[in-house]
Design a protein around this motif. Structure first.
Motif, PDB file in Angstrom:
ATOM      1  N   GLN A  16       0.977  -1.495  -0.103  1.00 52.85           N
ATOM      2  CA  GLN A  16       0.112   0.045   0.004  1.00 52.85           C
ATOM      3  C   GLN A  16       0.848   1.451   0.056  1.00 52.85           C
ATOM      4  N   ALA A  17       2.186   1.393   0.690  1.00 50.97           N
ATOM      5  CA  ALA A  17       2.871   2.303   1.013  1.00 50.97           C
ATOM      6  C   ALA A  17       3.408   2.731  -0.621  1.00 50.97           C
ATOM      7  N   ALA A  18       3.869   1.534  -1.151  1.00 51.56           N
ATOM      8  CA  ALA A  18       4.439   1.875  -2.815  1.00 51.56           C
ATOM      9  C   ALA A  18       3.339   2.305  -3.682  1.00 51.56           C
ATOM     10  N   ALA A  19       2.169   1.717  -3.391  1.00 51.81           N
ATOM     11  CA  ALA A  19       1.158   2.373  -4.400  1.00 51.81           C
ATOM     12  C   ALA A  19       0.787   3.745  -4.050  1.00 51.81           C
ATOM     13  N   ALA A  53       6.788   2.273 -10.649  1.00 51.82           N
ATOM     14  CA  ALA A  53       7.043   0.806 -10.313  1.00 51.82           C
ATOM     15  C   ALA A  53       8.409   0.443 -11.060  1.00 51.82           C
ATOM     16  N   ASP A  54       9.131  -0.353 -10.098  1.00 49.37           N
ATOM     17  CA  ASP A  54      10.223  -0.792 -10.814  1.00 49.37           C
ATOM     18  C   ASP A  54      10.512  -2.217 -10.569  1.00 49.37           C
ATOM     19  N   PRO A  55      10.118  -3.193 -11.082  1.00 47.81           N
ATOM     20  CA  PRO A  55       9.813  -4.555 -11.221  1.00 47.81           C
ATOM     21  C   PRO A  55      11.197  -5.220 -11.155  1.00 47.81           C
ATOM     22  N   GLN A  56      12.184  -4.683 -11.854  1.00 52.04           N
ATOM     23  CA  GLN A  56      13.553  -5.143 -12.093  1.00 52.04           C
ATOM     24  C   GLN A  56      14.467  -4.922 -10.767  1.00 52.04           C
ATOM     25  N   THR A  57      13.962  -4.302  -9.704  1.00 56.83           N
ATOM     26  CA  THR A  57      14.708  -4.166  -8.559  1.00 56.83           C
ATOM     27  C   THR A  57      14.734  -5.653  -7.895  1.00 56.83           C
ATOM     28  N   GLY A  58      15.969  -6.159  -7.381  1.00 60.81           N
ATOM     29  CA  GLY A  58      15.977  -7.378  -6.947  1.00 60.81           C
ATOM     30  C   GLY A  58      16.830  -7.464  -5.587  1.00 60.81           C
ATOM     31  N   PRO A  59      17.124  -8.442  -5.019  1.00 61.78           N
ATOM     32  CA  PRO A  59      18.046  -8.622  -3.726  1.00 61.78           C
ATOM     33  C   PRO A  59      19.392  -7.975  -3.758  1.00 61.78           C
ATOM     34  N   ALA A  60      19.830  -7.682  -5.123  1.00 62.30           N
ATOM     35  CA  ALA A  60      21.003  -7.031  -5.169  1.00 62.30           C
ATOM     36  C   ALA A  60      21.148  -5.727  -4.768  1.00 62.30           C
ATOM     37  N   VAL A  61      19.723  -5.234  -4.509  1.00 57.89           N
ATOM     38  CA  VAL A  61      19.829  -3.551  -4.006  1.00 57.89           C
ATOM     39  C   VAL A  61      20.105  -3.543  -2.567  1.00 57.89           C
ATOM     40  N   VAL A  62      20.222  -4.794  -1.763  1.00 54.11           N
ATOM     41  CA  VAL A  62      20.433  -4.715  -0.459  1.00 54.11           C
ATOM     42  C   VAL A  62      21.662  -5.488  -0.033  1.00 54.11           C
ATOM     43  N   PRO A  63      22.927  -4.910  -0.419  1.00 59.71           N
ATOM     44  CA  PRO A  63      24.176  -5.804  -0.311  1.00 59.71           C
ATOM     45  C   PRO A  63      24.713  -5.750   1.035  1.00 59.71           C
ATOM     46  N   TRP A  64      23.987  -5.164   1.978  1.00 62.89           N
ATOM     47  CA  TRP A  64      24.892  -4.740   3.238  1.00 62.89           C
ATOM     48  C   TRP A  64      24.475  -5.557   4.133  1.00 62.89           C
ATOM     49  N   SER A  65      25.527  -5.807   5.039  1.00 63.25           N
ATOM     50  CA  SER A  65      25.319  -6.840   6.008  1.00 63.25           C
ATOM     51  C   SER A  65      24.892  -6.375   7.425  1.00 63.25           C
ATOM     52  N   ALA A  66      24.401  -4.857   7.552  1.00 66.19           N
ATOM     53  CA  ALA A  66      24.005  -4.158   8.557  1.00 66.19           C
ATOM     54  C   ALA A  66      22.412  -4.361   8.850  1.00 66.19           C
ATOM     55  N   VAL A 114      12.880  -9.128  -2.370  1.00 66.28           N
ATOM     56  CA  VAL A 114      12.293  -7.537  -2.486  1.00 66.28           C
ATOM     57  C   VAL A 114      11.103  -7.551  -3.173  1.00 66.28           C
ATOM     58  N   ARG A 115      10.245  -6.961  -2.706  1.00 65.61           N
ATOM     59  CA  ARG A 115       8.857  -6.732  -3.092  1.00 65.61           C
ATOM     60  C   ARG A 115       8.426  -5.337  -3.460  1.00 65.61           C
ATOM     61  N   ASP A 116       7.545  -5.043  -4.552  1.00 66.20           N
ATOM     62  CA  ASP A 116       6.759  -4.045  -4.868  1.00 66.20           C
ATOM     63  C   ASP A 116       7.905  -2.755  -4.691  1.00 66.20           C
ATOM     64  N   ALA A 117       8.801  -3.025  -5.418  1.00 71.01           N
ATOM     65  CA  ALA A 117       9.759  -1.843  -5.509  1.00 71.01           C
ATOM     66  C   ALA A 117       9.399  -0.657  -6.485  1.00 71.01           C
ATOM     67  N   VAL A 118       9.689   0.715  -5.955  1.00 71.63           N
ATOM     68  CA  VAL A 118       8.947   1.768  -6.605  1.00 71.63           C
ATOM     69  C   VAL A 118      10.327   2.819  -6.703  1.00 71.63           C
ATOM     70  N   ARG A 119      10.392   3.763  -7.822  1.00 67.76           N
ATOM     71  CA  ARG A 119      11.707   4.657  -7.637  1.00 67.76           C
ATOM     72  C   ARG A 119      10.924   6.025  -7.970  1.00 67.76           C
ATOM     73  N   PHE A 127      11.124  -0.262  -1.207  1.00 67.47           N
ATOM     74  CA  PHE A 127      10.602  -1.445  -1.419  1.00 67.47           C
ATOM     75  C   PHE A 127      10.289  -2.259  -0.371  1.00 67.47           C
ATOM     76  N   GLY A 128       9.406  -3.274  -0.024  1.00 66.76           N
ATOM     77  CA  GLY A 128       9.261  -4.300   0.779  1.00 66.76           C
ATOM     78  C   GLY A 128      10.308  -5.319   0.980  1.00 66.76           C
TER      79      GLY A 128
END
Length: 233
Positions: free
Chosen positions: A34-37, A47-60, A71-76, A87-88
């Motif tokens: 809902q927040a993304a919408a 909407a950016d459906p191509q965004t995947g887990p690679a967007v979160v490479p951090w270990s923190a 990674v769900r419902d990414a938007v830019r 994203f979620g």
């Protein structure tokens, strides 16, 4: 009949306990969607459906534990004129799904690390995280009692983490956690933000705290269109 009723009640209780994690996970996923919408509908995000887990490479936090990362419902779009991806984020730990709403904002310059946490990332003692930098107090008692701020650069911390900054963060629509790493600002909230407007307000609060060293135009905080983010960023 006297035996059947207790058995039925017991089974109902067990069913409720077993279904509670799934219900909470569904609600958290719904909030993230809902927040993304909302951002797409009212803040110029796309909407950016191509965004995947690679967007979160951090270990923190909140990316330092769990399996089956998604990674769900990414938007830019943008906040205060700064490119942002929202994203979620979900992972599995102890057999249950855990959800976070995440916003990644690109800063115009690199900054020394700063972290502000208002709660444990995960309730289990098995998943812990200790910031690598000394704690910093802002001087605002309400903020300092509910948050842990830390920074690697004491001078930068004194410049940014002031009592005024603490009050600005406390005035954000919802409590949230955030971190600066190089030229990236990451914000997250366990189980997601309640709306796109709440998420945007939290992002603007964090950017406003950083603005003294980012050379941002003050107009981006007074113009609702620029502050909310217009365009795909």
């Amino acid at each position: 009949m006297g035996v059947v009723i207790p058995i039925v009640l017991f089974l109902c209780l067990v069913g409720t306990i077993l279904s509670a994690p799934r219900t909470e996970g569904w609600r958290a996923g719904h909030r993230c969607r809902q927040a993304a919408a909302d951002l797409v509908a009212s803040h110029g995000f796309t909407a950016d459906p191509q965004t995947g887990p690679a967007v979160v490479p951090w270990s923190a936090p909140p990316f330092h534990y769990g399996q089956r990362v998604r990674v769900r419902d990414a938007v830019r779009g943008s906040f205060a004129g700064l490119p942002a991806t929202v994203f979620g984020y979900t992972c599995r730990e102890n057999g249950a799904a855990h959800w976070y709403g995440v916003a990644v904002v690109q800063l115009p310059r690199r900054l020394a690390p700063i972290e502000v946490h208002h709660e444990r990332v995960f309730s289990s003692a098995r998943v812990n995280y200790a910031p690598a930098y000394p704690s910093c107090r802002t001087g605002d008692q309400a903020f300092d009692s509910a948050h842990r701020a830390s920074a690697s650069d004491e001078e930068l911390a004194r410049t940014l983490l002031t009592p005024q900054a603490a009050r600005r963060l406390l005035a954000a629509p919802e409590p949230f956690d955030w971190r600066v790493a190089d030229d990236t600002l990451v914000l997250w909230r366990r189980d997601g933000w309640t709306s796109g407007a709440a998420l945007a307000g939290c992002c603007l609060a964090a950017v406003h705290v950083l603005s003294p060293v980012l050379d941002l135009d003050p107009a981006v905080f007074s113009d609702p269109l620029q502050a909310g983010g217009v365009g795909g960023g």
